[in-house]
Design a protein around this motif. Structure first.
Motif, PDB file in Angstrom:
ATOM      1  N   PHE A  11       0.833  -1.208   0.000  1.00 40.86           N
ATOM      2  CA  PHE A  11       0.000   0.000   0.000  1.00 40.86           C
ATOM      3  C   PHE A  11       0.864   1.253   0.000  1.00 40.86           C
ATOM      4  CE2 PHE A  11      -3.052  -3.026   1.875  1.00 40.86           C
ATOM      5  CZ  PHE A  11      -4.109  -2.830   1.005  1.00 40.86           C
ATOM      6  N   TYR A  12       1.934   1.228   0.786  1.00 40.90           N
ATOM      7  CA  TYR A  12       2.820   2.382   0.834  1.00 40.90           C
ATOM      8  C   TYR A  12       3.585   2.531  -0.472  1.00 40.90           C
ATOM      9  CZ  TYR A  12       1.939   1.661   5.819  1.00 40.90           C
ATOM     10  OH  TYR A  12       1.342   1.487   7.029  1.00 40.90           O
ATOM     11  N   ASN A  13       3.996   1.395  -1.046  1.00 43.82           N
ATOM     12  CA  ASN A  13       4.757   1.446  -2.295  1.00 43.82           C
ATOM     13  C   ASN A  13       3.974   2.124  -3.404  1.00 43.82           C
ATOM     14  OD1 ASN A  13       6.924   0.170  -1.121  1.00 43.82           O
ATOM     15  ND2 ASN A  13       6.394  -1.847  -1.887  1.00 43.82           N
ATOM     16  N   GLU A  14       2.667   1.896  -3.444  1.00 41.69           N
ATOM     17  CA  GLU A  14       1.839   2.513  -4.475  1.00 41.69           C
ATOM     18  C   GLU A  14       1.851   4.035  -4.341  1.00 41.69           C
ATOM     19  OE1 GLU A  14      -2.804   2.478  -5.979  1.00 41.69           O
ATOM     20  OE2 GLU A  14      -2.111   0.942  -4.596  1.00 41.69           O
ATOM     21  N   VAL A  15       1.723   4.524  -3.123  1.00 41.79           N
ATOM     22  CA  VAL A  15       1.716   5.966  -2.881  1.00 41.79           C
ATOM     23  C   VAL A  15       3.096   6.570  -3.151  1.00 41.79           C
ATOM     24  CG1 VAL A  15       1.306   7.744  -1.145  1.00 41.79           C
ATOM     25  CG2 VAL A  15      -0.125   5.717  -1.181  1.00 41.79           C
ATOM     26  N   ILE A  16       4.129   5.886  -2.702  1.00 46.18           N
ATOM     27  CA  ILE A  16       5.501   6.353  -2.934  1.00 46.18           C
ATOM     28  C   ILE A  16       5.795   6.393  -4.430  1.00 46.18           C
ATOM     29  CG2 ILE A  16       7.931   5.718  -2.643  1.00 46.18           C
ATOM     30  CD1 ILE A  16       7.107   4.675   0.190  1.00 46.18           C
ATOM     31  N   PHE A  17       5.440   5.332  -5.144  1.00 43.98           N
ATOM     32  CA  PHE A  17       5.662   5.278  -6.586  1.00 43.98           C
ATOM     33  C   PHE A  17       4.940   6.427  -7.291  1.00 43.98           C
ATOM     34  CE2 PHE A  17       4.307   3.849 -10.823  1.00 43.98           C
ATOM     35  CZ  PHE A  17       5.548   3.692 -11.413  1.00 43.98           C
ATOM     36  N   TYR A  18       3.711   6.698  -6.875  1.00 39.64           N
ATOM     37  CA  TYR A  18       2.936   7.784  -7.479  1.00 39.64           C
ATOM     38  C   TYR A  18       3.674   9.118  -7.351  1.00 39.64           C
ATOM     39  CZ  TYR A  18      -0.521  11.453  -8.014  1.00 39.64           C
ATOM     40  OH  TYR A  18      -1.162  12.598  -8.393  1.00 39.64           O
ATOM     41  N   LEU A  19       4.134   9.453  -6.148  1.00 43.85           N
ATOM     42  CA  LEU A  19       4.813  10.739  -5.963  1.00 43.85           C
ATOM     43  C   LEU A  19       6.175  10.772  -6.643  1.00 43.85           C
ATOM     44  CD1 LEU A  19       4.079  12.144  -2.406  1.00 43.85           C
ATOM     45  CD2 LEU A  19       3.400  13.019  -4.630  1.00 43.85           C
ATOM     46  N   GLU A  20       6.916   9.674  -6.590  1.00 39.39           N
ATOM     47  CA  GLU A  20       8.218   9.661  -7.261  1.00 39.39           C
ATOM     48  C   GLU A  20       8.056   9.850  -8.766  1.00 39.39           C
ATOM     49  OE1 GLU A  20      11.032   7.069  -4.252  1.00 39.39           O
ATOM     50  OE2 GLU A  20      10.127   6.037  -5.952  1.00 39.39           O
ATOM     51  N   THR A  21       7.008   9.281  -9.321  1.00 40.21           N
ATOM     52  CA  THR A  21       6.736   9.450 -10.752  1.00 40.21           C
ATOM     53  C   THR A  21       6.313  10.881 -11.046  1.00 40.21           C
ATOM     54  OG1 THR A  21       6.067   7.141 -10.908  1.00 40.21           O
ATOM     55  CG2 THR A  21       5.353   8.602 -12.684  1.00 40.21           C
ATOM     56  N   LYS A  22       5.440  11.406 -10.223  1.00 34.89           N
ATOM     57  CA  LYS A  22       4.941  12.777 -10.435  1.00 34.89           C
ATOM     58  C   LYS A  22       6.063  13.802 -10.314  1.00 34.89           C
ATOM     59  CE  LYS A  22       1.423  15.994  -8.903  1.00 34.89           C
ATOM     60  NZ  LYS A  22       0.246  16.204  -8.077  1.00 34.89           N
ATOM     61  N   TRP A  23       6.921  13.623  -9.308  1.00 31.94           N
ATOM     62  CA  TRP A  23       7.998  14.583  -9.061  1.00 31.94           C
ATOM     63  C   TRP A  23       9.266  14.251  -9.835  1.00 31.94           C
ATOM     64  CZ3 TRP A  23       7.450  14.882  -3.015  1.00 31.94           C
ATOM     65  CH2 TRP A  23       6.261  15.557  -2.711  1.00 31.94           C
ATOM     66  N   GLU A  24       9.280  13.106 -10.507  1.00 36.13           N
ATOM     67  CA  GLU A  24      10.416  12.664 -11.320  1.00 36.13           C
ATOM     68  C   GLU A  24      11.722  12.596 -10.544  1.00 36.13           C
ATOM     69  OE1 GLU A  24      10.453  15.315 -14.667  1.00 36.13           O
ATOM     70  OE2 GLU A  24       8.646  14.431 -15.525  1.00 36.13           O
TER      71      GLU A  24
END
Length: 57
Positions: A11-24
């Motif tokens: 669950f945390y990985n999904e949220v972390i991945f989302y922000l890392e992708t958004k912020w590049e």
């Protein structure tokens, strides 16, 4: 026994991945910790609201 709001790491990985992708960029350890605590808090509020709705009816 897990605390009520200790979710599986996925669950945390999904949220972390989302922000890392958004912020590049990769999040720092501090940013990850804050994000996880925010996620837990949001889920806790969501659960409390659902409980209130169930007991209103």
């Amino acid at each position: 026994m897990n605390n009520p709001f200790d979710y599986p790491e996925v669950f945390y990985n999904e949220v972390i991945f989302y922000l890392e992708t958004k912020w590049e960029r990769r999040l720092s350890d501090h940013e990850r910790h804050v994000l996880i605590e925010g996620y837990r808090f949001g889920r806790m509020i969501e659960a409390e609201n659902e409980i209130k709705i169930l007991f209103v009816n």
